[in-house]
Scaffold this motif. Structure first.
Motif, short mmCIF file in Angstrom:
data_model
loop_
_atom_site.label_atom_id
_atom_site.label_comp_id
_atom_site.label_asym_id
_atom_site.label_seq_id
_atom_site.Cartn_x
_atom_site.Cartn_y
_atom_site.Cartn_z
N MET A 228 0.83 -1.20 0.00
CA MET A 228 0.00 0.00 0.00
C MET A 228 0.86 1.25 0.00
O MET A 228 0.67 2.17 -0.81
N LEU A 229 1.85 1.33 0.91
CA LEU A 229 2.70 2.50 0.98
C LEU A 229 3.56 2.65 -0.27
O LEU A 229 3.83 3.76 -0.72
N MET A 235 7.66 4.09 -4.18
CA MET A 235 9.00 3.68 -3.80
C MET A 235 8.90 2.39 -3.00
O MET A 235 7.80 2.01 -2.55
N GLU A 236 10.01 1.71 -2.86
CA GLU A 236 10.01 0.45 -2.13
C GLU A 236 10.09 0.71 -0.63
O GLU A 236 11.01 1.39 -0.16
N ILE A 237 9.15 0.19 0.11
CA ILE A 237 9.07 0.41 1.55
C ILE A 237 8.87 -0.93 2.25
O ILE A 237 8.09 -1.78 1.79
N SER A 238 9.57 -1.12 3.35
CA SER A 238 9.38 -2.33 4.15
C SER A 238 8.83 -1.94 5.52
O SER A 238 9.01 -0.80 5.98
N ALA A 248 8.03 1.98 9.31
CA ALA A 248 8.25 1.93 7.88
C ALA A 248 9.67 2.36 7.55
O ALA A 248 10.16 3.38 8.05
N LEU A 249 10.36 1.58 6.71
CA LEU A 249 11.69 1.90 6.24
C LEU A 249 11.68 1.89 4.72
O LEU A 249 10.97 1.09 4.10
#
Length: 252
Positions: A228-229, A235-238, A248-249
């Motif tokens: 979703m983020l 952008m890639e978010i983990s 969130a990173l």
């Protein structure tokens, strides 16, 4: 509750809020997140009648904000904008007392003074009440403006990027105060945030915007997800967790 129905706002040919319909129930803290230019602050201003809509309606507990008299609306809904700088040299007490204007029109009553003292105490500003705003730190000044809004004693409190120019410690303190106000004072707080981790830790609901539209809305667990983020911010978010709380990173 706050209900927007097919709300749009354009500047020239640029549509900055695009046919937004949503319902924000009473109670709790709702954060509006999204990238720059998503329409977050504009939507908040439309809710508060600070900007005219090109289309649509906004109601607060059934009251149409475009039709409700100023004094009546100001006793139901308050807003703190980003650009809350004042040219006048005011003390903290003077500023907070402005929150009573919808009720007393500048002629403070004994009841008004009770609300002022209560707001100063709630934001821990009593020792600073006689200080001028330009003598305060950024965090202290922001607390003074929030005290003014709480002194207005509205059911709904709208805040546009209240963490602007605050360091991590003061930002955390501000979010704790706002979260506490929803529990202890029964306020419905709606705020625009850029920091998705503060939104994740302190919100009851999150509205995610992108390109003038509501991309998604729901619980923290629904919105604070990598997929979703990633769609919202492109952008890639983990997502990691500290206990039960998400962090969130992002990756380059």
């Amino acid at each position: 509750m706050i209900v927007t129905h097919s709300v749009s706002k354009a500047y020239g040919r640029t549509l900055v809020v695009d046919n937004v319909s949503l319902t924000i129930p009473g109670g709790g803290l709702t954060s509006i997140i999204g990238p720059n230019g998503a329409g977050k602050s504009t939507l908040l201003s439309l809710m508060a009648r600070l900007l005219p809509m090109n289309a649509g309606t906004v109601t607060v507990d059934g009251l149409d904000v475009t039709q409700t008299p100023d004094a009546q609306l100001a006793q139901r809904l308050s807003i703190l904008r980003q650009d809350n700088h004042l040219s006048s040299r005011l003390t903290v007490h003077d500023l907070v007392s402005f929150g009573r204007y919808p009720y007393s029109k500048g002629r403070l009553t004994t009841e008004d003074k009770v609300y002022i003292e209560r707001a100063l105490a709630y934001l821990e500003l009593e020792p600073l009440a006689g200080r001028f705003l330009d003598e305060l730190s950024g965090g202290q000044r922001q607390r003074a403006f929030v005290a003014m809004v709480l002194c207005q004693d509205t059911d709904y409190v709208l805040l546009d990027e209240p963490l602007n120019n605050l360091d991590m410690k003061h930002a955390r303190g501000m979010m704790k105060i706002l979260h506490r106000a929803t529990r202890e004072l029964g306020k419905t707080v709606v705020l625009v945030l850029h920091d998705i981790n503060f939104a994740a830790w302190y919100s009851d609901r999150i509205i995610a915007m992108r390109e003038g539209k509501v991309w998604a809305s729901g619980s923290v667990e629904t919105i604070i997800q990598p997929e979703m983020l990633g769609q919202i911010y492109d952008m890639e978010i983990s997502i990691h967790r500290i206990g039960t709380r998400p962090i969130a990173l992002f990756y380059e």
